[in-house]
Design an enzyme around this catalytic site. Sequence first.
Site, PDB file in Angstrom:
ATOM      1  N   GLY A   1      36.274  28.499  44.651  1.00 57.99           N
ATOM      2  CA  GLY A   1      36.231  26.887  44.317  1.00 57.99           C
ATOM      3  C   GLY A   1      34.981  26.502  43.419  1.00 57.99           C
TER       4      GLY A   1
ATOM      5  CB  SER B   1      37.198  32.232  42.497  1.00 57.68           C
ATOM      6  OG  SER B   1      37.043  31.611  41.253  1.00 57.68           O
TER       7      SER B   1
END
Length: 500
Positions: free
Chosen positions: A100, A184
């Site tokens: 995120g 990520s």
Amino acid sequence: MTGRSDPIAATRHGRVQGNLEGGVLVFRGVRYGADTRPVRFARAASPKAWTDVRPAQNYAPAAPQTHALEPTSEDCLFLNIWTPGLDQARRPVMVYLHGGAHAHGSGSDPLYDGCNLVLRGDVVVLTLNHRLAGFGYGYFANLGGPAESGNVGNLDICMALEWVRDNIAAFGGDPARVMIFGQSGGGAKVVSLMAMEQARPLFHSAATMSGQHVTAIGPMNATRRASAWMAAVGAPDFDRFREMPMERLVEAMGGPDPIEGKGEISFASTLDHRALKRHPFYPDAPVEAADIPLIIGNTHDETGYWLAATLKAGDTTWDNLVPRITGQIVKDVDPQWLVENYRKLYPTHTPGQLLLAMSTATRSWPGHLVQAEMRARQGTDNAPSPTWMYQLDFPAPEAGCVLGAFHTLDIGLVFANTHLASARTGATVEAAELAAHMADAFIRLARHGDPNGGNLPQWPRYTLERRETMIFDRAISVERDPRGEERKLLAPITYIKPGG
């Protein structure tokens, strides 16, 4: 514990009661830190002990963030545990850090449910919430705030790992075999923790999945972003800013980034010379972490995640390809030159396929290569660094596979949760079989410090000479220097993380 249907575990702060779900004991919303509101932008405090049995059946609030999809609160330092049993088996522990971009998400996404990993590998799985965005990475050291403010999100993770060290044995886990892994932004947190003195003793193996951070945000740019945030809410000084309502601060984070001029204000791990004294992979890989076994993974078509609407529309042409790729490039390279050379590399590709290939190679892929190369330089041909590289080539089935193997697609595979629609792998036998291989490799890294074994082809350590990479696809294989011609073409062009 009182029984498998109503398990009660004892932590150093007090007892918690979880659930039995599909043969797995699950504890959700277990507190590892105190409410952060009283210490906003500073190190969190340990929780106060309790004497009753606290319920641990439901997820706790996520950290404050823009565009939240679940309840949020500054009282957000909670973790979730999946375990086979409350015994003395001392199983490997797998701690997942959610993605995120340091700004969004939580540990409660159904895609991160640890039940299948537990059942496959007899391991203990944890996810957690920690402070995000400006609350976790706003750098106020030069604006009257705490010196550590630019990294309190990472310091929250350190506190969670300290909780694991001190409590996980009561949940059947081994505090001497803790693996951290993330995708990520979560992968970026993994490599940042490898560069942090406080964090390194708290884990023993790691995996970064599309976490392409090479550098942290520098203190001057971090200060500019914090100043912009303060200005957005009209705060004349830090003391007044710190006391503003959470909702107003969250709204103000949504303004454009003062450096990149787009999106939201960008907050991430900060080179503050205190908690984080060096960049994760610049000028090299941290020698202190050289012996930590590390998997570095990426997906073949990372940018398919962001270009989905364009790729599905199928309206990229030779006439609009140059302006479209111009908006996607991170490396400072001439777009016309890039298109000309990629057309030579892939003469049968359509304009849309070239857009996907070029954007991935100039935006999302370079950081992974830098990480692997820096780690490889720490070893020798006879004694390679404990580093393994993978590339996911298995394409998402939607829209006729036009998105390829995009960013996030490996999450459901590693968690063996391909049956979920949010995995986007398709609930097929092929996807489940690939998930079994990937999940088991991660489990072996947690257990033995080496992903090799089972039915997986021999996975060599990554070296600069051979660049051997595990290709996870319908047919699994090891390939030397995959996309090597692309790598050589772009190698002379420096990779600089935007806004760093």
